[in-house]
Design a protein around this motif. Structure first.
Motif, PDB file in Angstrom:
ATOM      1  N   UNK A  70       0.850  -1.190   0.000  1.00 30.29           N
ATOM      2  CA  UNK A  70       0.000   0.000   0.000  1.00 30.29           C
ATOM      3  C   UNK A  70       0.884   1.237   0.000  1.00 30.29           C
ATOM      4  N   UNK A  71       0.316   2.356  -0.380  1.00 25.52           N
ATOM      5  CA  UNK A  71       1.013   3.642  -0.415  1.00 25.52           C
ATOM      6  C   UNK A  71       0.510   4.480   0.767  1.00 25.52           C
ATOM      7  N   UNK A  72       1.443   5.107   1.513  1.00 25.81           N
ATOM      8  CA  UNK A  72       1.062   5.804   2.741  1.00 25.81           C
ATOM      9  C   UNK A  72       0.127   6.982   2.466  1.00 25.81           C
ATOM     10  N   UNK A  73       0.339   7.708   1.372  1.00 30.98           N
ATOM     11  CA  UNK A  73      -0.562   8.808   1.042  1.00 30.98           C
ATOM     12  C   UNK A  73      -1.979   8.333   0.795  1.00 30.98           C
ATOM     13  N   UNK A 118       3.714  -9.423   9.696  1.00 29.29           N
ATOM     14  CA  UNK A 118       4.444  -8.203  10.010  1.00 29.29           C
ATOM     15  C   UNK A 118       4.190  -7.156   8.941  1.00 29.29           C
ATOM     16  N   UNK A 119       4.478  -5.903   9.276  1.00 28.86           N
ATOM     17  CA  UNK A 119       4.297  -4.787   8.347  1.00 28.86           C
ATOM     18  C   UNK A 119       5.549  -3.918   8.378  1.00 28.86           C
ATOM     19  N   UNK A 120       6.036  -3.546   7.202  1.00 25.34           N
ATOM     20  CA  UNK A 120       7.232  -2.723   7.073  1.00 25.34           C
ATOM     21  C   UNK A 120       6.897  -1.477   6.275  1.00 25.34           C
ATOM     22  N   UNK A 167       6.068   3.343   0.963  1.00 27.24           N
ATOM     23  CA  UNK A 167       5.371   2.089   0.730  1.00 27.24           C
ATOM     24  C   UNK A 167       5.164   1.334   2.045  1.00 27.24           C
ATOM     25  N   UNK A 168       3.990   0.780   2.208  1.00 29.76           N
ATOM     26  CA  UNK A 168       3.647  -0.044   3.357  1.00 29.76           C
ATOM     27  C   UNK A 168       3.565  -1.478   2.845  1.00 29.76           C
TER      28      UNK A 168
END
Length: 275
Positions: free
Chosen positions: A150-153, A206-208, A261-262
């Motif tokens: 995913x995209x943070x924006x 997990x998430x980075x 990027x997430x």
């Protein structure tokens, strides 16, 4: 820490007591009064979604589209209880004199049409399901991203549009009168104490977050609805059956640009990995 635990009954009780003390509310000190009956013309379920609010969410998306300039907005329905049937869902906009069908895609996402008559009549958006059986969400997606990214924006705008649309219901009904104090869009989406939960497509390991050479793994406290849910509090959380897919994102932290990027490490991807 006012917002991150708003779905917890004890936190809500504390908020209620503090506010009552500050306002010196006489109603809490008086004997209970008989409840008067009131007749209303509408028969809609009071927890069905407000068409006006959902349009406000769409308007927020347009005003702040710069957060996700290539993205589109759709609304999406997700399972909230284990017994919810998520096939064959139909939606309609229903006012006093107007009814507008809303097509639902195979992934249970939809675009809400604008109808001036429905706005004037303060219409509701109704599904052919019990309202508490589903979670309603805004989905803001930039095309071209890989699966599991995913995209943070996009997430920042998703939070703002979702809050304005009134789609979050992480609170006990008895404290509904506190909702305006605890769900301010700018505070929720721009504060490290914000409570807006996101859901991945599958259970997460997990998430980075990654931007250029800067890479950070999200701590456990930002996964699984902060890891503090209990059997008593879970029914008040939109994550009721989505707990393993839930996470908080650092949308408040402007040191991470909108193009950050997430990235998700899914539990089922761990099956073939060597310990």
């Amino acid at each position: 820490m006012m917002f991150i635990y708003l779905h917890h009954p004890n936190a809500l009780i504390a908020c209620a007591l503090v506010l009552a003390a500050c306002c010196n509310a006489p109603a809490l000190a008086q004997e209970p009064q008989p409840i008067q009956s009131v007749t209303v013309s509408s028969t809609r379920d009071p927890v069905d979604k407000s068409y006006r609010k959902m349009i406000k969410g769409m308007e927020r998306f347009e005003r702040e589209h710069a957060l996700a300039p290539a993205a589109t907005l759709r609304f999406r329905l997700l399972r909230r209880i284990s017994t919810a049937k998520m096939t064959g869902i139909t939606l309609r906009i229903a006012g006093d004199t107007v009814t507008v069908p809303v097509p639902v895609a195979d992934d249970n996402s939809f675009v809400l049409p604008r109808n001036e008559q429905a706005l004037r009549e303060d219409a509701a958006v109704l599904a052919n399901r019990k309202t508490d059986s589903m979670t309603w969400r805004v989905s803001v997606r930039t095309p071209g991203l890989l699966d599991g990214v995913r995209r943070l924006g996009d997430l920042r705008l998703e939070c703002k549009a979702g809050m304005d649309a009134g789609l979050i219901s992480n609170s006990a009904p008895v404290f509904g009168w506190l909702s305006n104090l605890l769900t301010d869009t700018d505070q929720v989406c721009s504060s490290p104490e914000g409570n807006y939960l996101f859901f991945a497509e599958r259970p997460i390991y997990g998430v980075t977050v990654r931007f250029g050479t800067r890479v950070e793994a999200l701590p456990f406290t930002m996964l699984y609805a902060a890891g503090d849910q209990t059997a008593e509090t879970l029914p008040y959380c939109d994550c009721q059956v989505l707990l393993e897919r839930s996470y908080y994102a650092p949308i408040w932290d402007r040191s991470w640009p909108d193009d950050t990027l997430v990235e998700f490490d899914f539990i089922d991807d761990q099956a073939g990995k060597t310990p």
